[in-house]
Design a protein around this motif. Sequence first.
Motif, PDB file in Angstrom:
ATOM      1  N   ALA A  28      31.898  24.965  39.460  1.00 22.29           N
ATOM      2  CA  ALA A  28      33.264  24.390  39.512  1.00 22.29           C
ATOM      3  C   ALA A  28      33.923  25.048  38.317  1.00 22.29           C
ATOM      4  O   ALA A  28      34.871  25.589  38.430  1.00 22.29           O
ATOM      5  CB  ALA A  28      33.314  22.964  39.447  1.00 22.29           C
ATOM      6  N   GLU A  29      32.889  25.221  37.170  1.00 22.55           N
ATOM      7  CA  GLU A  29      33.710  25.897  36.174  1.00 22.55           C
ATOM      8  C   GLU A  29      34.050  27.446  36.408  1.00 22.55           C
ATOM      9  O   GLU A  29      35.172  27.918  36.059  1.00 22.55           O
ATOM     10  CB  GLU A  29      32.888  25.848  34.860  1.00 22.55           C
ATOM     11  N   LEU A  30      33.113  28.178  37.076  1.00 22.57           N
ATOM     12  CA  LEU A  30      33.150  29.324  37.485  1.00 22.57           C
ATOM     13  C   LEU A  30      34.636  29.473  38.343  1.00 22.57           C
ATOM     14  O   LEU A  30      35.384  30.402  38.319  1.00 22.57           O
ATOM     15  CB  LEU A  30      32.119  29.817  38.141  1.00 22.57           C
ATOM     16  N   LYS A  31      34.757  28.484  39.349  1.00 18.99           N
ATOM     17  CA  LYS A  31      35.795  28.671  40.529  1.00 18.99           C
ATOM     18  C   LYS A  31      37.067  28.584  39.585  1.00 18.99           C
ATOM     19  O   LYS A  31      38.079  29.188  39.676  1.00 18.99           O
ATOM     20  CB  LYS A  31      35.532  27.534  41.556  1.00 18.99           C
ATOM     21  N   ALA A  32      37.176  27.642  38.528  1.00 17.84           N
ATOM     22  CA  ALA A  32      38.264  27.368  37.864  1.00 17.84           C
ATOM     23  C   ALA A  32      38.708  28.534  36.996  1.00 17.84           C
ATOM     24  O   ALA A  32      39.742  28.871  36.904  1.00 17.84           O
ATOM     25  CB  ALA A  32      38.101  26.188  36.783  1.00 17.84           C
ATOM     26  N   LEU A  33      37.794  29.476  36.566  1.00 20.87           N
ATOM     27  CA  LEU A  33      37.800  30.496  35.787  1.00 20.87           C
ATOM     28  C   LEU A  33      38.576  31.717  36.658  1.00 20.87           C
ATOM     29  O   LEU A  33      39.490  32.309  36.240  1.00 20.87           O
ATOM     30  CB  LEU A  33      36.741  31.034  35.154  1.00 20.87           C
ATOM     31  N   ILE A  34      38.041  31.842  37.880  1.00 21.25           N
ATOM     32  CA  ILE A  34      38.428  32.667  38.698  1.00 21.25           C
ATOM     33  C   ILE A  34      40.060  32.321  39.126  1.00 21.25           C
ATOM     34  O   ILE A  34      40.901  33.241  39.035  1.00 21.25           O
ATOM     35  CB  ILE A  34      37.713  32.719  40.218  1.00 21.25           C
ATOM     36  N   GLU A  35      40.287  31.280  39.419  1.00 22.41           N
ATOM     37  CA  GLU A  35      41.723  30.603  39.661  1.00 22.41           C
ATOM     38  C   GLU A  35      42.588  30.977  38.408  1.00 22.41           C
ATOM     39  O   GLU A  35      43.667  31.495  38.710  1.00 22.41           O
ATOM     40  CB  GLU A  35      41.765  29.217  39.928  1.00 22.41           C
ATOM     41  N   GLN A  36      42.243  30.597  37.269  1.00 25.36           N
ATOM     42  CA  GLN A  36      42.910  30.688  36.101  1.00 25.36           C
ATOM     43  C   GLN A  36      43.110  32.238  35.992  1.00 25.36           C
ATOM     44  O   GLN A  36      44.410  32.504  35.504  1.00 25.36           O
ATOM     45  CB  GLN A  36      42.093  30.231  34.766  1.00 25.36           C
ATOM     46  N   GLN A  37      42.476  33.216  36.105  1.00 25.55           N
ATOM     47  CA  GLN A  37      42.680  34.617  35.890  1.00 25.55           C
ATOM     48  C   GLN A  37      43.258  35.205  37.273  1.00 25.55           C
ATOM     49  O   GLN A  37      43.472  36.330  37.456  1.00 25.55           O
ATOM     50  CB  GLN A  37      41.326  35.229  35.736  1.00 25.55           C
ATOM     51  N   GLN A  38      43.472  34.486  38.223  1.00 21.89           N
ATOM     52  CA  GLN A  38      44.092  34.705  39.576  1.00 21.89           C
ATOM     53  C   GLN A  38      43.395  36.001  40.164  1.00 21.89           C
ATOM     54  O   GLN A  38      43.765  36.598  40.674  1.00 21.89           O
ATOM     55  CB  GLN A  38      45.529  35.391  39.242  1.00 21.89           C
ATOM     56  N   GLY A  39      41.991  35.870  40.044  1.00 30.30           N
ATOM     57  CA  GLY A  39      41.222  36.769  40.719  1.00 30.30           C
ATOM     58  C   GLY A  39      41.224  37.996  40.079  1.00 30.30           C
ATOM     59  O   GLY A  39      40.656  39.229  40.886  1.00 30.30           O
ATOM     60  N   CYS A  40      41.611  38.149  39.027  1.00 29.06           N
ATOM     61  CA  CYS A  40      41.791  39.271  38.432  1.00 29.06           C
ATOM     62  C   CYS A  40      40.814  39.665  37.028  1.00 29.06           C
ATOM     63  O   CYS A  40      40.523  38.413  36.399  1.00 29.06           O
ATOM     64  CB  CYS A  40      43.082  39.908  38.169  1.00 29.06           C
ATOM     65  N   CYS A  41      40.474  40.755  36.584  1.00 29.25           N
ATOM     66  CA  CYS A  41      39.940  41.241  35.672  1.00 29.25           C
ATOM     67  C   CYS A  41      40.783  40.694  34.317  1.00 29.25           C
ATOM     68  O   CYS A  41      41.993  40.851  34.282  1.00 29.25           O
ATOM     69  CB  CYS A  41      39.677  42.580  35.401  1.00 29.25           C
ATOM     70  N   ALA A  42      40.250  40.093  33.496  1.00 29.54           N
ATOM     71  CA  ALA A  42      40.752  39.599  32.311  1.00 29.54           C
ATOM     72  C   ALA A  42      41.445  40.772  31.351  1.00 29.54           C
ATOM     73  O   ALA A  42      42.268  40.237  30.493  1.00 29.54           O
ATOM     74  CB  ALA A  42      39.996  38.854  31.214  1.00 29.54           C
ATOM     75  N   TYR A  43      40.968  42.102  31.241  1.00 33.02           N
ATOM     76  CA  TYR A  43      41.479  42.758  30.620  1.00 33.02           C
ATOM     77  C   TYR A  43      42.312  44.102  31.253  1.00 33.02           C
ATOM     78  O   TYR A  43      43.426  44.182  30.693  1.00 33.02           O
ATOM     79  CB  TYR A  43      40.074  43.735  29.703  1.00 33.02           C
ATOM     80  N   CYS A  44      41.980  44.398  32.348  1.00 32.08           N
ATOM     81  CA  CYS A  44      42.908  45.611  33.219  1.00 32.08           C
ATOM     82  C   CYS A  44      43.406  45.061  34.240  1.00 32.08           C
ATOM     83  O   CYS A  44      44.498  45.517  34.988  1.00 32.08           O
ATOM     84  CB  CYS A  44      42.004  46.542  33.573  1.00 32.08           C
ATOM     85  N   ARG A  45      43.391  43.779  34.566  1.00 37.51           N
ATOM     86  CA  ARG A  45      44.192  42.833  35.525  1.00 37.51           C
ATOM     87  C   ARG A  45      43.976  43.474  36.968  1.00 37.51           C
ATOM     88  O   ARG A  45      44.849  43.007  37.727  1.00 37.51           O
ATOM     89  CB  ARG A  45      45.701  42.914  34.907  1.00 37.51           C
ATOM     90  N   SER A 105      33.153  45.379  36.078  1.00 37.90           N
ATOM     91  CA  SER A 105      32.388  45.892  35.331  1.00 37.90           C
ATOM     92  C   SER A 105      32.698  47.125  34.255  1.00 37.90           C
ATOM     93  O   SER A 105      32.045  47.471  33.161  1.00 37.90           O
ATOM     94  CB  SER A 105      31.246  46.658  36.430  1.00 37.90           C
ATOM     95  N   GLN A 106      33.561  48.011  34.907  1.00 39.15           N
ATOM     96  CA  GLN A 106      34.086  49.050  33.900  1.00 39.15           C
ATOM     97  C   GLN A 106      34.596  48.517  32.422  1.00 39.15           C
ATOM     98  O   GLN A 106      34.104  48.905  31.474  1.00 39.15           O
ATOM     99  CB  GLN A 106      34.921  49.859  34.421  1.00 39.15           C
ATOM    100  N   CYS A 107      35.281  47.537  32.449  1.00 36.01           N
ATOM    101  CA  CYS A 107      35.972  46.906  31.266  1.00 36.01           C
ATOM    102  C   CYS A 107      34.906  46.237  30.407  1.00 36.01           C
ATOM    103  O   CYS A 107      34.818  46.302  29.252  1.00 36.01           O
ATOM    104  CB  CYS A 107      36.926  45.894  31.342  1.00 36.01           C
ATOM    105  N   ASN A 108      33.647  45.485  31.078  1.00 36.36           N
ATOM    106  CA  ASN A 108      32.864  44.909  30.522  1.00 36.36           C
ATOM    107  C   ASN A 108      31.981  45.931  29.691  1.00 36.36           C
ATOM    108  O   ASN A 108      31.580  45.358  28.498  1.00 36.36           O
ATOM    109  CB  ASN A 108      32.146  43.819  31.400  1.00 36.36           C
ATOM    110  N   LEU A 109      31.515  46.716  30.205  1.00 33.96           N
ATOM    111  CA  LEU A 109      30.727  47.908  29.802  1.00 33.96           C
ATOM    112  C   LEU A 109      31.399  48.373  28.774  1.00 33.96           C
ATOM    113  O   LEU A 109      30.736  48.917  27.631  1.00 33.96           O
ATOM    114  CB  LEU A 109      30.249  48.817  30.731  1.00 33.96           C
ATOM    115  N   ARG A 110      32.848  48.623  28.607  1.00 30.59           N
ATOM    116  CA  ARG A 110      33.246  49.434  27.560  1.00 30.59           C
ATOM    117  C   ARG A 110      33.508  48.595  26.574  1.00 30.59           C
ATOM    118  O   ARG A 110      33.599  49.059  25.624  1.00 30.59           O
ATOM    119  CB  ARG A 110      34.645  49.979  28.123  1.00 30.59           C
ATOM    120  N   LYS A 111      33.771  47.244  26.756  1.00 31.93           N
ATOM    121  CA  LYS A 111      34.142  46.213  25.904  1.00 31.93           C
ATOM    122  C   LYS A 111      32.978  46.194  25.023  1.00 31.93           C
ATOM    123  O   LYS A 111      32.790  46.037  23.634  1.00 31.93           O
ATOM    124  CB  LYS A 111      34.665  45.043  26.279  1.00 31.93           C
ATOM    125  N   ASN A 112      31.628  46.132  25.611  1.00 30.20           N
ATOM    126  CA  ASN A 112      30.490  45.880  25.058  1.00 30.20           C
ATOM    127  C   ASN A 112      30.432  44.830  24.077  1.00 30.20           C
ATOM    128  O   ASN A 112      30.618  43.568  24.341  1.00 30.20           O
ATOM    129  CB  ASN A 112      29.821  47.141  24.163  1.00 30.20           C
TER     130      ASN A 112
END
Length: 86
Positions: free
Chosen positions: A10-27, A57-64
């Motif tokens: 449920a928390e994961l689903k809420a996070l997906i909805e909060q981010q509108q299904g987009c990457c938090a960094y590159c959108r 994956s690209q943003c997360n791996l670059r953010k490290n």
Amino acid sequence: PVRLPPEQAAELKALIEQQQGCCAYCRMPLEHFHIDHRIPLSKGGVHELANLALACSQCNLRKNAKTVDEFVKELQREPTQVKVTS
């Protein structure tokens, strides 16, 4: 696929909805995602929902192990790519 306990699902689903299904960094829309720690565990971050973000994956791996602020500053220093059409 990873199976999560109902409360975490449920928390994961809420996070997906909060981010509108987009990457938090590159959108960009997320097909698959990594769960990122906004403040890395190595820098005192905690494994709690408020410290988590969904990233491609690209943003997360670059953010490290950078914080969000460090990563955003790095992205702002990069030249923007301009498409040239003829």
